[in-house]
Write an enzyme that holds these catalytic residues in place. Structure first.
Site, PDB file in Angstrom:
ATOM      1  N   GLU A  35       0.863  -1.184   0.000  1.00  0.00           N
ATOM      2  CA  GLU A  35       0.000   0.000   0.000  1.00  0.00           C
ATOM      3  C   GLU A  35       0.898   1.232   0.000  1.00  0.00           C
ATOM      4  O   GLU A  35       1.779   1.356   0.866  1.00  0.00           O
ATOM      5  CB  GLU A  35      -0.916   0.024   1.223  1.00  0.00           C
ATOM      6  CG  GLU A  35      -1.871   1.210   1.212  1.00  0.00           C
ATOM      7  CD  GLU A  35      -2.785   1.265   2.434  1.00  0.00           C
ATOM      8  OE1 GLU A  35      -3.571   2.228   2.518  1.00  0.00           O
ATOM      9  OE2 GLU A  35      -2.692   0.374   3.290  1.00  0.00           O
ATOM     10  N   ARG A 262       4.729 -12.177   9.646  1.00  0.00           N
ATOM     11  CA  ARG A 262       5.467 -10.959   9.296  1.00  0.00           C
ATOM     12  C   ARG A 262       6.781 -10.926  10.056  1.00  0.00           C
ATOM     13  O   ARG A 262       6.949 -11.542  11.109  1.00  0.00           O
ATOM     14  CB  ARG A 262       4.639  -9.706   9.601  1.00  0.00           C
ATOM     15  CG  ARG A 262       4.357  -9.477  11.064  1.00  0.00           C
ATOM     16  CD  ARG A 262       3.876  -8.052  11.348  1.00  0.00           C
ATOM     17  NE  ARG A 262       2.624  -7.757  10.677  1.00  0.00           N
ATOM     18  CZ  ARG A 262       2.473  -6.689   9.883  1.00  0.00           C
ATOM     19  NH1 ARG A 262       3.477  -5.868   9.662  1.00  0.00           N
ATOM     20  NH2 ARG A 262       1.306  -6.441   9.330  1.00  0.00           N
ATOM     21  N   LYS A 272       3.717   1.176  10.351  1.00  0.00           N
ATOM     22  CA  LYS A 272       3.849   2.362   9.496  1.00  0.00           C
ATOM     23  C   LYS A 272       3.295   3.597  10.195  1.00  0.00           C
ATOM     24  O   LYS A 272       3.820   4.699  10.051  1.00  0.00           O
ATOM     25  CB  LYS A 272       3.097   2.141   8.184  1.00  0.00           C
ATOM     26  CG  LYS A 272       3.881   1.440   7.100  1.00  0.00           C
ATOM     27  CD  LYS A 272       3.080   1.516   5.808  1.00  0.00           C
ATOM     28  CE  LYS A 272       3.690   0.645   4.728  1.00  0.00           C
ATOM     29  NZ  LYS A 272       2.853   0.632   3.517  1.00  0.00           N
TER      30      LYS A 272
END
Length: 559
Positions: A35, A262, A272
């Site tokens: 993204e 992850r 983020k």
């Protein structure tokens, strides 16, 4: 089972099983779907290396597809940085694609959903909808708008699309099952209203599809064979498959979603949102601050793409969440730079040495290899003169027998140069040593072949000539946080664990060969660590970033 089979990770095993069960190898296709709402970090590097690595292993194409469904947070700057990062890591995509490429197709499919009674417009508040959702152990409650007629839903949805409603006032929901054991299946939102400018589609749309609706359908349109996601999307897999059920043709490949854990790293935050907070609050200088775990930050700090790829391979692919020790990442960059970085001399904390029996006007240029242990690095001439700088910590007036550096009455070798002996010191009014007076053995020049040059002394010091040294700004970076898991505390803000010593800027002296160094060139400053030329460097001002020290000071602190 063969040794090759044993070495496969669980995702490769899934692919091998699919091939064995009849999936044609030429149908394999992967994608990396970031993204564009921030810069990529070391966790994303794991996904990049995984997806593009599978592409290389199976000679299959890999798409770079941007999940650009939220114009409120997405920018072209992030798109550009992501493409740069992927290529810098050494990978090349088959196609650059965007979820926005499929907005019209998604919209067309959505109209069919509404006509078939599989979607409805809900104008309740988000709080009301959340209250009706239930819990993992309690079923949800149907929305009072769930049984609106097809005609009414179509009319409302068109008004949403035409911008006749305010943001947050209406959503389109899939009509699935409010009693489903998987809460993602309880009439999830498909579209919301966002009257924002999109970096690619401009103001063409004011309704935007949700990720879950976009993800699987984009995979299907691109004919992705294996859609590899991080573990938090495992609970979304039922919804991924349900959406696909509504649109797939029997004669086309149906994507398969599978999940891996992850990458989490100690002494680091990977959110983020939290990284953006560090940038916006100017705790760091930007996304590429060398203390950031972003790929651009690691690149600027001096990490090589090879070291990051090697780290991803060694850390491996896991099925369960875990935390990888940042020391492994630091080991990987040291291991690679040890084999590739030229060795040069720099003094970060200088004290002057005067060689009293060396002629005042004399200077000579000594041949010095860039690597004493490997061929192919070449050499350069380094100037030597009567006055040199050494590190403050390399001298003591008095020291025990275990101190093998310079002390009064003892000898050391200067790297690539002569043996010197400390005779006396000069101090200022406060008693601080300002000069060390030494004598040198004229016949002890390294590599000259004389008996004196072969004489063994226990200490070897790096140095630079005062007359010839280049001034440099050296940014000594350290870990940004003092806690192994700074964002794991419910009652504490992660910023409470910021390391006050994460950056120390010093004025140093470096050998003159570094005057021609280019931005991102990497070096080993002998006996000190690995350093990289920063982008702030100009013709008049050298700036180096410390990538990693030779010795692990954090391990010593732990002991």
């Amino acid at each position: 089972m063969s040794e090759e089979k044993k070495s496969l990770n669980f995702l490769e095993q899934i692919i091998e099983e699919d091939l064995a069960n009849g999936l044609p190898k030429e149908k394999l296709r992967f994608r990396f779907p970031p993204e564009p709402n921030g810069y990529l970090h070391i966790g994303h590097a794991a996904s990049i290396c995984l997806n593009f690595g599978l592409g290389l292993k199976y000679n299959a194409p890999v798409n770079l597809r941007f999940d650009d469904t939220n114009p409120a947070k997405e920018e072209q700057e992030y798109v550009d940085s992501i493409q740069h990062d992927v290529q810098w890591l050494g990978f090349q995509w088959d196609q650059v694609l965007y979820s926005s490429d499929y907005f019209q197709q998604l919209y067309d499919w959505t109209l069919e959903f509404i006509k078939q009674g599989k979607a409805y417009v809900d104008n309740q508040s988000s709080e009301q909808m959340a209250a009706q959702k239930g819990t993992p152990t309690e079923p949800g409650i149907d929305s009072p708008n769930r049984n609106r007629s097809v005609e009414e839903n179509m009319e409302l949805f068109l008004k949403m699309k035409n911008g006749e409603f305010e943001e947050g006032s209406h959503v389109l929901r899939a009509k699935i099952d409010m009693k489903h054991t998987n809460m993602h299946m309880r009439d999830p939102i498909m579209y919301r209203i966002l009257k924002r400018h999109h970096h690619r589609t401009g103001n063409n749309w004011c309704i935007y599809p949700m990720y879950d609706w976009t993800h699987g359908e984009s995979d299907y349109l691109e004919q992705i064979s294996h859609s590899i996601c991080t573990l938090e999307f495992k609970s979304h897999r039922d919804l991924y498959d349900w959406y696909l059920d509504q649109v797939v043709d029997a004669d086309k490949l149906r994507p398969k979603q599978r999940e891996f854990a992850r990458r989490n790293l100690s002494y680091t935050v990977m959110s983020k949102r939290k990284l953006l907070q560090l940038v916006e609050e100017k705790i760091v200088t930007g996304w590429d601050d060398p203390r950031m775990p972003t790929i651009s930050g690691l690149r600027r700090r001096g990490y090589s793409p090879e070291s990051i790829r090697n780290f991803s391979e060694i850390a491996g692919i896991a099925k369960r969440d875990n935390v990888t020790d940042v020391a492994l990442l630091e080991f990987c960059v040291k291991d690679h730079l040890n084999k590739t970085a030229p060795r040069v001399m720099a003094v970060l904390d200088p004290i002057k040495v005067i060689i009293t029996n060396y002629p005042e006007e004399k200077e000579e240029f000594l041949d010095a290899s860039y690597n004493d242990y490997e061929d192919g690095f070449g050499s350069r001439a380094i100037p030597f003169s009567r006055e040199i700088y050494i590190e403050q910590e390399d001298f003591k007036e008095e020291a025990n027998k275990k101190f093998f550096r310079l002390k009064l009455g003892s000898e050391v070798r200067l790297k690539n140069a002569y043996i010197i002996k400390a005779e006396s010191v000069v101090k200022d009014e406060a008693g601080n040593i300002t000069e060390i007076h030494c004598t040198y053995d004229e016949d002890s020049l390294s590599g000259s072949g004389t008996e004196e040059s072969k004489r063994k002394v226990k200490g070897t010091l790096h140095w630079v000539s005062v007359k010839h040294a280049e001034k440099a700004e050296v940014r000594v970076y350290d870990r940004l946080f003092t806690d192994e898991a700074p964002d794991s505390y419910k009652d504490k803000d992660f910023k409470e664990f910021l390391n006050p010593d994460s950056l120390n800027i010093i004025k140093a002296f470096v050998e003159p060969s570094l005057k021609t160094a280019k931005i991102l060139d990497r070096f080993q400053f002998q006996r000190l660590g690995y350093f990289c030329v920063d982008k702030d460097t100009t013709n008049e001002h050298l700036v180096f970033n410390r990538t990693v020290p030779l010795r692990d000071s954090w391990a010593k602190m732990g002991e």
